[in-house]
Motif scaffolding. Structure first.
Motif, PDB file in Angstrom:
ATOM      1  N   ALA A  60      31.332  44.896  31.691  1.00 27.99           N
ATOM      2  CA  ALA A  60      29.963  45.021  31.186  1.00 27.99           C
ATOM      3  C   ALA A  60      29.959  45.283  29.689  1.00 27.99           C
ATOM      4  CB  ALA A  60      29.236  46.130  31.933  1.00 27.99           C
ATOM      5  N   GLY A 108      29.012  41.357  38.569  1.00 31.61           N
ATOM      6  CA  GLY A 108      29.489  42.588  37.940  1.00 31.61           C
ATOM      7  C   GLY A 108      30.931  42.897  38.239  1.00 31.61           C
ATOM      8  N   SER A 137      36.703  45.241  41.869  1.00 33.61           N
ATOM      9  CA  SER A 137      35.350  45.777  41.981  1.00 33.61           C
ATOM     10  C   SER A 137      35.280  47.266  41.734  1.00 33.61           C
ATOM     11  CB  SER A 137      34.780  45.451  43.369  1.00 33.61           C
ATOM     12  OG  SER A 137      35.638  45.958  44.385  1.00 33.61           O
ATOM     13  N   ARG A 141      34.494  47.120  36.377  1.00 31.70           N
ATOM     14  CA  ARG A 141      33.105  46.682  36.182  1.00 31.70           C
ATOM     15  C   ARG A 141      32.552  47.209  34.857  1.00 31.70           C
ATOM     16  NH1 ARG A 141      30.210  44.865  40.766  1.00 31.70           N
ATOM     17  NH2 ARG A 141      28.309  45.836  39.949  1.00 31.70           N
ATOM     18  N   ARG A 142      32.909  48.445  34.508  1.00 32.62           N
ATOM     19  CA  ARG A 142      32.413  49.018  33.249  1.00 32.62           C
ATOM     20  C   ARG A 142      32.983  48.278  32.043  1.00 32.62           C
ATOM     21  NH1 ARG A 142      33.841  53.826  34.210  1.00 32.62           N
ATOM     22  NH2 ARG A 142      35.801  53.829  33.023  1.00 32.62           N
ATOM     23  N   GLN A 148      29.477  36.291  37.972  1.00 33.56           N
ATOM     24  CA  GLN A 148      28.059  36.090  37.692  1.00 33.56           C
ATOM     25  C   GLN A 148      27.220  35.905  38.953  1.00 33.56           C
ATOM     26  OE1 GLN A 148      27.459  35.482  33.905  1.00 33.56           O
ATOM     27  NE2 GLN A 148      29.402  36.528  34.175  1.00 33.56           N
ATOM     28  N   PRO A 169      34.102  37.919  34.180  1.00 36.16           N
ATOM     29  CA  PRO A 169      33.014  38.696  34.792  1.00 36.16           C
ATOM     30  C   PRO A 169      32.265  37.837  35.812  1.00 36.16           C
ATOM     31  CG  PRO A 169      32.945  38.815  32.381  1.00 36.16           C
ATOM     32  CD  PRO A 169      33.899  37.720  32.736  1.00 36.16           C
TER      33      PRO A 169
END
Length: 411
Positions: free
Chosen positions: A281, A114, A272, A277-278, A233, A231
């Motif tokens: 995603a 993430g 991070s 992260r958003r 994994q 991203p």
């Protein structure tokens, strides 16, 4: 002809990773079960030697000295690490393994699924003055048409691979012999076709198709001075690099481009924070920054679906970073933004959207998408040459190596 052999030359990289058999994979990418050959802290600068698969594959004889000798290239100009790897024998089943050689994986301490791994390409140096462009049976944009069958070739038998050796002239341009005494000359723009992190699977990962993990993206604008965002994994990210190119056209229609080895200096930075992260995603795949553009990707076996995925990713980016309503963002994309075909030859086809920085700068919500580690986003960062520094432990130990500044000495 200048040749950059392993452990020779100088570089600004804090840690040097040679493309030795213990630190490379041939035909497969790292997965969740892979053991790192090197571990670094976020923000570290790493110098990585990469090898081209062209000239060492079994369908080219598996002997780079003999293969390149046929093009007038002497044994002293053949890379020792390429010859060593070729002597071990390459992948023979394209269904199970791809052709590519990757160096790594490199663990980044503290990386969690993430998070986002920023790969800043600081410097790319040519390791040779030559490379190869190949077209193989059943592959490329025109399978069944090229390579063309020679007269009398039996029906149903694969047509032999056509590999052309191209050269780098003294002025830094590429030169491809026509075969009749003439040459085609063209500009070079070196980049790494493969940069990625390990996918979250214990199954073998074929080197050819790209994915959310990055891998064989073949995006030709990812030259020195650009940033790729991957991203994460699996824990510690497990970064790797390979498939070096001296140049490529969008589409890579023959199957390969000007494939040739590079020494890459990259900075690996972990993000991070919730915003990073958003965004990762929402996009669901790699994105990048160049001097003039913000770049998002779409990947799918079907080119039309890859276009749709790239367009949706652009809408998500514009919503997340610029607070644009979808109907306004879609209108803007249609009026002012280019969608480019990365490649159409790697099973999973690639499309990338080039969002102009100049247009979006007044709309960006808060700071730039990810804070630059140094210098101006998208511009090459000064990376003075310094003597090579080897890892303190042999590849495969997973030892942490903190960044060490270079001394700025001459190459």
């Amino acid at each position: 002809m200048s040749v950059l052999q392993p452990y020779e030359g100088r570089t600004g990289g804090a840690v040097y990773l040679a493309a030795e058999p213990a630190a490379t994979l041939w035909g497969l990418l790292p997965n969740a079960a892979s053991r790192p050959v090197l571990t670094v802290d976020s923000g570290s600068v790493v110098c990585v030697d990469t090898l081209s698969h062209e000239g060492i594959l079994p369908d080219q004889g598996g002997d780079p000295a003999a293969f390149f000798a046929a093009a007038g290239i002497g044994p002293g100009a053949v890379l020792r690490d390429a010859a060593e790897l070729a002597s071990l024998g390459g992948p023979s089943d394209a269904r199970a393994r791809g052709p590519h050689v990757v160096t790594g994986p490199i663990a980044v301490s503290g990386a969690r699924p993430g998070d986002v791994l920023e790969v800043e390409v600081l410097k790319l140096r040519r390791r040779t003055g030559y490379g190869v462009i190949s077209n193989r049976h059943g592959r490329g944009a025109l399978p069944g048409e090229y390579p063309a069958a020679p007269p009398g070739h039996p029906d149903g038998v694969p047509v032999p691979t056509v590999s052309l050796v191209a050269h780098v002239d003294e002025d830094g341009r590429g030169r491809l012999p026509v075969g009749d005494g003439r040459d085609i000359r063209f500009p070079l723009a070196p980049f790494l076709g493969i940069m990625g992190v390990a996918p979250a699977t214990d199954e073998p990962v074929h080197s050819v198709p790209p994915g959310a993990h990055g891998g064989n993206l073949d995006i030709r604008v990812l030259t020195a001075g650009t940033r790729l965002f991957l991203p994460v994994q699996v824990p510690e990210a497990l970064f790797y690099a390979g498939d070096p190119h001296f140049s490529q056209g969008d589409g890579e229609v023959a199957l390969t481009a000007f494939e040739a080895p590079l020494r890459a200096t990259v900075r690996l930075t972990l993000h991070s924070d919730p915003a990073a992260r958003r965004l990762a995603a929402r996009l669901g795949g790699p994105y990048a920054e160049t001097a003039g553009h913000l770049l998002v990707t779409g990947l799918d076996p079907d080119l039309d679906e890859a276009v749709r995925k790239a367009t949706r990713a652009a809408l998500a980016y514009l919503a997340e970073r610029c607070a644009l309503p979808p109907h306004v963002a879609l209108a803007y994309l249609s009026a002012a933004v280019d969608l480019r075909i990365s490649q159409v030859v790697d099973r999973v086809k690639g499309v990338h959207v080039m969002l102009p920085r100049e247009d979006l700068a007044p709309l960006l919500a808060g700071p730039a998408p990810v804070a630059a580690a140094a210098g101006v986003p998208g511009q090459a960062v000064s990376c003075p040459d310094a003597p090579l520094r080897m890892p303190a432990a042999a590849p495969g130990t997973g030892t942490t190596h903190p960044a060490v500044p270079g001394d700025g000495g001459p190459a």
